[in-house]
Design a protein around this motif. Structure first.
Motif, PDB file in Angstrom:
ATOM      1  N   GLY A 104       0.822  -1.203   0.000  1.00 15.92           N
ATOM      2  CA  GLY A 104       0.000   0.000   0.000  1.00 15.92           C
ATOM      3  C   GLY A 104       0.856   1.253   0.000  1.00 15.92           C
ATOM      4  O   GLY A 104       1.559   1.537   0.968  1.00 15.92           O
ATOM      5  N   ALA A 146      -0.468   7.150   2.617  1.00 15.30           N
ATOM      6  CA  ALA A 146       0.163   7.941   3.672  1.00 15.30           C
ATOM      7  C   ALA A 146       0.917   7.045   4.652  1.00 15.30           C
ATOM      8  O   ALA A 146       2.104   7.286   4.948  1.00 15.30           O
ATOM      9  N   ALA A 147       0.258   6.012   5.149  1.00 16.20           N
ATOM     10  CA  ALA A 147       0.881   5.156   6.163  1.00 16.20           C
ATOM     11  C   ALA A 147       2.076   4.415   5.569  1.00 16.20           C
ATOM     12  O   ALA A 147       3.141   4.323   6.209  1.00 16.20           O
ATOM     13  N   GLU A 197       2.291  -0.982  -4.619  1.00 16.93           N
ATOM     14  CA  GLU A 197       1.065  -0.186  -4.762  1.00 16.93           C
ATOM     15  C   GLU A 197       0.286  -0.704  -5.968  1.00 16.93           C
ATOM     16  O   GLU A 197       0.826  -0.803  -7.060  1.00 16.93           O
ATOM     17  N   LYS A 198      -0.981  -1.027  -5.732  1.00 15.21           N
ATOM     18  CA  LYS A 198      -1.753  -1.644  -6.815  1.00 15.21           C
ATOM     19  C   LYS A 198      -2.074  -0.674  -7.957  1.00 15.21           C
ATOM     20  O   LYS A 198      -2.154  -1.072  -9.108  1.00 15.21           O
ATOM     21  N   LYS A 206      -4.745   9.548  -2.115  1.00 12.41           N
ATOM     22  CA  LYS A 206      -5.649  10.191  -1.143  1.00 12.41           C
ATOM     23  C   LYS A 206      -5.018  11.417  -0.522  1.00 12.41           C
ATOM     24  O   LYS A 206      -5.705  12.377  -0.199  1.00 12.41           O
ATOM     25  N   SER A 250      -6.673  15.133  -0.307  1.00 16.23           N
ATOM     26  CA  SER A 250      -7.096  15.353   1.079  1.00 16.23           C
ATOM     27  C   SER A 250      -7.235  16.836   1.409  1.00 16.23           C
ATOM     28  O   SER A 250      -6.563  17.683   0.825  1.00 16.23           O
ATOM     29  N   GLY A 251      -8.156  17.079   2.342  1.00 18.28           N
ATOM     30  CA  GLY A 251      -8.361  18.458   2.819  1.00 18.28           C
ATOM     31  C   GLY A 251      -8.621  19.426   1.676  1.00 18.28           C
ATOM     32  O   GLY A 251      -8.122  20.546   1.699  1.00 18.28           O
ATOM     33  N   ASN A 286      -4.974  18.311   5.292  1.00 19.79           N
ATOM     34  CA  ASN A 286      -5.068  18.602   6.744  1.00 19.79           C
ATOM     35  C   ASN A 286      -4.304  17.474   7.467  1.00 19.79           C
ATOM     36  O   ASN A 286      -4.871  16.472   7.840  1.00 19.79           O
ATOM     37  N   ILE A 329      -0.852  -6.884  -4.620  1.00 17.01           N
ATOM     38  CA  ILE A 329      -0.528  -8.111  -3.893  1.00 17.01           C
ATOM     39  C   ILE A 329      -1.857  -8.822  -3.607  1.00 17.01           C
ATOM     40  O   ILE A 329      -2.743  -8.263  -2.959  1.00 17.01           O
ATOM     41  N   ASP A 336     -14.978  16.156   0.908  1.00 14.58           N
ATOM     42  CA  ASP A 336     -13.651  16.485   1.410  1.00 14.58           C
ATOM     43  C   ASP A 336     -12.982  15.333   2.141  1.00 14.58           C
ATOM     44  O   ASP A 336     -11.786  15.265   2.239  1.00 14.58           O
ATOM     45  N   GLU A 337     -13.760  14.442   2.725  1.00 14.63           N
ATOM     46  CA  GLU A 337     -13.138  13.395   3.512  1.00 14.63           C
ATOM     47  C   GLU A 337     -14.173  12.324   3.828  1.00 14.63           C
ATOM     48  O   GLU A 337     -15.304  12.614   4.124  1.00 14.63           O
ATOM     49  N   GLU A 392      -5.248   3.102   7.974  1.00 16.05           N
ATOM     50  CA  GLU A 392      -6.701   2.899   8.026  1.00 16.05           C
ATOM     51  C   GLU A 392      -7.129   1.438   7.963  1.00 16.05           C
ATOM     52  O   GLU A 392      -8.295   1.118   8.210  1.00 16.05           O
ATOM     53  N   GLY A 445      -7.892  16.273  10.591  1.00  9.86           N
ATOM     54  CA  GLY A 445      -6.482  15.855  10.581  1.00  9.86           C
ATOM     55  C   GLY A 445      -6.231  14.632  11.453  1.00  9.86           C
ATOM     56  O   GLY A 445      -5.096  14.149  11.544  1.00  9.86           O
ATOM     57  N   ASN A 449      -7.315  11.545  11.098  1.00 18.31           N
ATOM     58  CA  ASN A 449      -7.068  10.277  10.403  1.00 18.31           C
ATOM     59  C   ASN A 449      -5.627  10.190   9.905  1.00 18.31           C
ATOM     60  O   ASN A 449      -4.991   9.143  10.043  1.00 18.31           O
ATOM     61  N   PHE A 450      -5.093  11.281   9.383  1.00 18.34           N
ATOM     62  CA  PHE A 450      -3.674  11.239   9.003  1.00 18.34           C
ATOM     63  C   PHE A 450      -2.802  11.056  10.244  1.00 18.34           C
ATOM     64  O   PHE A 450      -1.800  10.340  10.201  1.00 18.34           O
TER      65      PHE A 450
HETATM   66  C1  LIG Z   1     -11.362  12.752  -0.216  1.00 18.77           C
HETATM   67  C2  LIG Z   1     -10.667  12.461   1.084  1.00 18.77           C
HETATM   68  C3  LIG Z   1     -10.084  13.518   1.796  1.00 18.77           C
HETATM   69  C4  LIG Z   1      -9.441  13.269   3.023  1.00 18.77           C
HETATM   70  N1  LIG Z   1      -8.889  14.330   3.692  1.00 18.77           N
HETATM   71  C5  LIG Z   1      -8.280  14.087   4.886  1.00 18.77           C
HETATM   72  C6  LIG Z   1      -7.652  15.155   5.608  1.00 18.77           C
HETATM   73  O1  LIG Z   1      -7.566  16.303   5.134  1.00 18.77           O
HETATM   74  N2  LIG Z   1      -7.100  14.857   6.819  1.00 18.77           N
HETATM   75  C7  LIG Z   1      -7.107  13.593   7.345  1.00 18.77           C
HETATM   76  O2  LIG Z   1      -6.583  13.381   8.444  1.00 18.77           O
HETATM   77  N3  LIG Z   1      -7.657  12.562   6.660  1.00 18.77           N
HETATM   78  C8  LIG Z   1      -8.223  12.786   5.450  1.00 18.77           C
HETATM   79  N4  LIG Z   1      -8.790  11.733   4.769  1.00 18.77           N
HETATM   80  C9  LIG Z   1      -8.607  10.374   5.299  1.00 18.77           C
HETATM   81  C10 LIG Z   1      -7.174   9.922   4.949  1.00 18.77           C
HETATM   82  O3  LIG Z   1      -6.957  10.168   3.571  1.00 18.77           O
HETATM   83  C11 LIG Z   1      -6.984   8.436   5.238  1.00 18.77           C
HETATM   84  O4  LIG Z   1      -7.307   8.191   6.586  1.00 18.77           O
HETATM   85  C12 LIG Z   1      -5.533   8.056   4.962  1.00 18.77           C
HETATM   86  O5  LIG Z   1      -5.239   8.283   3.588  1.00 18.77           O
HETATM   87  C13 LIG Z   1      -5.271   6.607   5.287  1.00 18.77           C
HETATM   88  O6  LIG Z   1      -3.972   6.296   4.850  1.00 18.77           O
HETATM   89  P1  LIG Z   1      -3.560   4.796   4.524  1.00 18.77           P
HETATM   90  O7  LIG Z   1      -2.156   4.873   4.025  1.00 18.77           O
HETATM   91  O8  LIG Z   1      -3.865   3.943   5.685  1.00 18.77           O
HETATM   92  O9  LIG Z   1      -4.550   4.331   3.373  1.00 18.77           O
HETATM   93  P2  LIG Z   1      -4.667   4.850   1.873  1.00 18.77           P
HETATM   94  O10 LIG Z   1      -4.296   6.277   1.770  1.00 18.77           O
HETATM   95  O11 LIG Z   1      -6.051   4.454   1.450  1.00 18.77           O
HETATM   96  O12 LIG Z   1      -3.595   4.016   1.068  1.00 18.77           O
HETATM   97  C14 LIG Z   1      -3.719   2.635   0.881  1.00 18.77           C
HETATM   98  C15 LIG Z   1      -3.058   2.275  -0.412  1.00 18.77           C
HETATM   99  O13 LIG Z   1      -2.973   0.852  -0.516  1.00 18.77           O
HETATM  100  C16 LIG Z   1      -3.206   0.471  -1.861  1.00 18.77           C
HETATM  101  N5  LIG Z   1      -3.619  -0.929  -1.856  1.00 18.77           N
HETATM  102  C17 LIG Z   1      -4.756  -1.464  -1.344  1.00 18.77           C
HETATM  103  N6  LIG Z   1      -4.761  -2.810  -1.503  1.00 18.77           N
HETATM  104  C18 LIG Z   1      -3.600  -3.122  -2.117  1.00 18.77           C
HETATM  105  C19 LIG Z   1      -3.031  -4.379  -2.554  1.00 18.77           C
HETATM  106  N7  LIG Z   1      -3.665  -5.534  -2.393  1.00 18.77           N
HETATM  107  N8  LIG Z   1      -1.813  -4.356  -3.154  1.00 18.77           N
HETATM  108  C20 LIG Z   1      -1.143  -3.179  -3.320  1.00 18.77           C
HETATM  109  N9  LIG Z   1      -1.652  -1.963  -2.951  1.00 18.77           N
HETATM  110  C21 LIG Z   1      -2.859  -1.947  -2.341  1.00 18.77           C
HETATM  111  C22 LIG Z   1      -4.281   1.455  -2.301  1.00 18.77           C
HETATM  112  O14 LIG Z   1      -4.335   1.552  -3.714  1.00 18.77           O
HETATM  113  C23 LIG Z   1      -3.810   2.746  -1.637  1.00 18.77           C
HETATM  114  O15 LIG Z   1      -2.950   3.483  -2.446  1.00 18.77           O
HETATM  115  C24 LIG Z   1      -9.408  11.956   3.537  1.00 18.77           C
HETATM  116  C25 LIG Z   1      -9.990  10.899   2.818  1.00 18.77           C
HETATM  117  C26 LIG Z   1     -10.598  11.143   1.606  1.00 18.77           C
HETATM  118  C27 LIG Z   1     -11.213  10.001   0.866  1.00 18.77           C
END
Ligand SMILES: Cc1cc2nc3c(=O)[nH]c(=O)nc-3n(C[C@H](O)[C@H](O)[C@H](O)COP(=O)(O)OP(=O)(O)OC[C@H]3O[C@@H](n4cnc5c(N)ncnc54)[C@H](O)[C@@H]3O)c2cc1C
Length: 386
Positions: free
Chosen positions: A7, A10-11, A32-33, A40, A44-45, A50, A134, A324-325, A355, A365, A367-368
């Motif tokens: 993935g 952000a994380a 990354e798929k 995202k 975001s924001g 944010n 994956i 927005d989120e 997530e 902010g 969730n980030f």
């Molecule tokens: C429109 C929008 C706006 C947002 N704005 C904010 C904000 O301003 N502030 C805030 O705190 N939070 C915000 N959020 C929430 C925040 O974006 C998420 O909580 C955060 O991105 C989670 O990060 P993550 O890395 O866990 O997951 P993700 O950002 O979802 O990343 C996961 C990645 O894993 C990849 N993936 C999934 N399965 C597979 C696989 N099998 N093989 C390979 N790759 C895979 C996906 O394609 C993706 O790129 C927003 C969310 C949205 C939808």
């Protein structure tokens, strides 16, 4: 030591960079798929990202993390919002804290964060394989550690216990034409609640052409995410337009009756309500008698008006996305991970961050911040695992 991160969000990036900073000899690959990483973060924001919150207005983490607050409290001892703020500034991203305590890059552009992550990933020699989904952990058998940072609703891949993913942070559809006519009205300090439950949220409430939105509604959708899902997004909703109790409201209305008996109900607006909203509430409560003078308001009508101001009933008739989120409530069951390292208790050397875990926050902010905190925790655990 080889680590696979599934993935590229952000994380995933935050984890990879921190792991390399802690242990440069680690080989780190992000899978990354999609063709694009950090999608995202980019949106975001509203494109500004944010990225955390000052937490100055947060008295209790359960207010902002309806799921996962106990674990977040524990993990904050390792890496909290101050650490995140300091981390970004130390890496050259100047941040600003708004009046509402949300933290953004001073550039007001999410690309500042993306560019930093891409730069650091390149500098540390982190391999990023895009368009590489994956489908089974067996594909990664030659890695010492695997981390799932796949985002919301994607934990199935690991074959671990999960709580059902359901949406959070959405707005409410309400089938009430008279209400919708108030589209664009903002009430700065309303309390929205679900009668018969403890779910309630206070803050600005916005009336839209489909129903209700704004921070109070988004917070309520987060607190009640699972119940709303279980009730197919059909539940009663009540609004206290003033966030004041009935006795206070009644006493203020009685004062108006004493001071302005001859004035029309519509011309004296208590509590700074907008003319449109006050007229709507009067008509909803009194019908044609909304045109009366204050002195003609009888006791029953006064009680009905107080009730309408403090306990105005609606019916939620569906959910609408919030552009927005939005986040997923649910994910890897927290009781199945080691709370110090986020390693699976059932699958050694498998970790989770972001997530994909059953942690989610309200807007602002949070969730980030959960992504940074959990990713840092895993990076530290892996770097110390040799
Ligand atoms: C429109 C929008 C706006 C947002 N704005 C904010 C904000 O301003 N502030 C805030 O705190 N939070 C915000 N959020 C929430 C925040 O974006 C998420 O909580 C955060 O991105 C989670 O990060 P993550 O890395 O866990 O997951 P993700 O950002 O979802 O990343 C996961 C990645 O894993 C990849 N993936 C999934 N399965 C597979 C696989 N099998 N093989 C390979 N790759 C895979 C996906 O394609 C993706 O790129 C927003 C969310 C949205 C939808």
């Amino acid at each position: 030591m080889k680590t696979a991160i599934i993935g590229g969000g952000a994380a995933g990036f935050f984890l990879a960079i921190n792991l390399k900073e802690m242990n440069p000899s680690c080989e780190v690959t992000i899978f990354e798929k999609s063709k694009k990483v950090l999608a995202k973060v980019e949106v975001s924001g509203g494109g500004r990202c944010n990225c955390t919150n000052s937490f100055a207005a947060v008295r209790d983490l359960s207010q902002v993390y309806p799921r996962g607050h106990r674990l977040m409290k524990r993990l904050f001892k390792q890496f909290d919002y101050r650490d995140a703020y300091e981390w970004f500034e130390r890496h050259g991203v100047r941040l600003v804290t708004q009046d509402d305590q949300c933290v953004f890059p001073a550039s007001q552009d999410s690309h500042t964060i993306i560019n930093l992550f891409l730069f650091e990933a390149k500098r540390h020699g982190i391999e990023v394989r895009t368009a590489h989904k994956i489908s089974s952990l067996d594909e990664l058998s030659d890695y010492d550690h695997i981390v799932l940072t796949t985002g919301g609703g994607t934990a199935a891949l690991a074959g671990v216990a999960t709580t059902e993913p359901v949406p959070s942070l959405f707005t409410f559809c309400i089938a009430d034409e008279a209400l919708k006519a108030l589209m664009g009205t903002v009430v700065e300090n309303a309390t929205a609640f679900i009668p018969g439950t403890t779910f309630r949220a206070t803050g600005p409430l916005l009336i839209t052409h489909w129903g209700m939105s704004g921070p109070a509604i988004l917070k309520l959708s987060s607190y009640a995410a699972r119940d709303l899902h279980d009730h197919h997004y059909q539940m009663p909703l009540a609004v206290n337009w003033l966030s004041r109790n009935e006795a206070e409201v009644q006493s203020e209305l009685l004062q108006i009756i004493i001071r302005h008996p001859q004035k029309q109900l519509t011309t004296i607006r208590p509590f700074d309500l907008s003319t449109r909203l006050w007229t709507y509430l009067l008509e909803k409560t009194l019908g044609e008698r909304a045109q009366n003078r204050w002195q003609n308001l009888n006791k029953k009508e006064l009680n009905r008006l107080v009730n309408c101001l403090c306990n105005d009933g609606y019916q939620i008739a569906g959910r609408a996305a919030f552009k927005d989120e939005f986040v997923t409530c649910g994910g890897v069951d927290l009781s199945t991970v080691n709370p110090h390292t986020l390693e699976s208790k059932t699958h050694p050397h498998l970790y989770f961050a972001g997530e994909v875990l059953d942690i989610d926050g309200i807007t602002g902010g949070f969730n980030f911040q959960a992504a940074w905190t959990t990713a840092y925790t895993v990076a530290k655990a892996i770097s110390q695992s040799e």
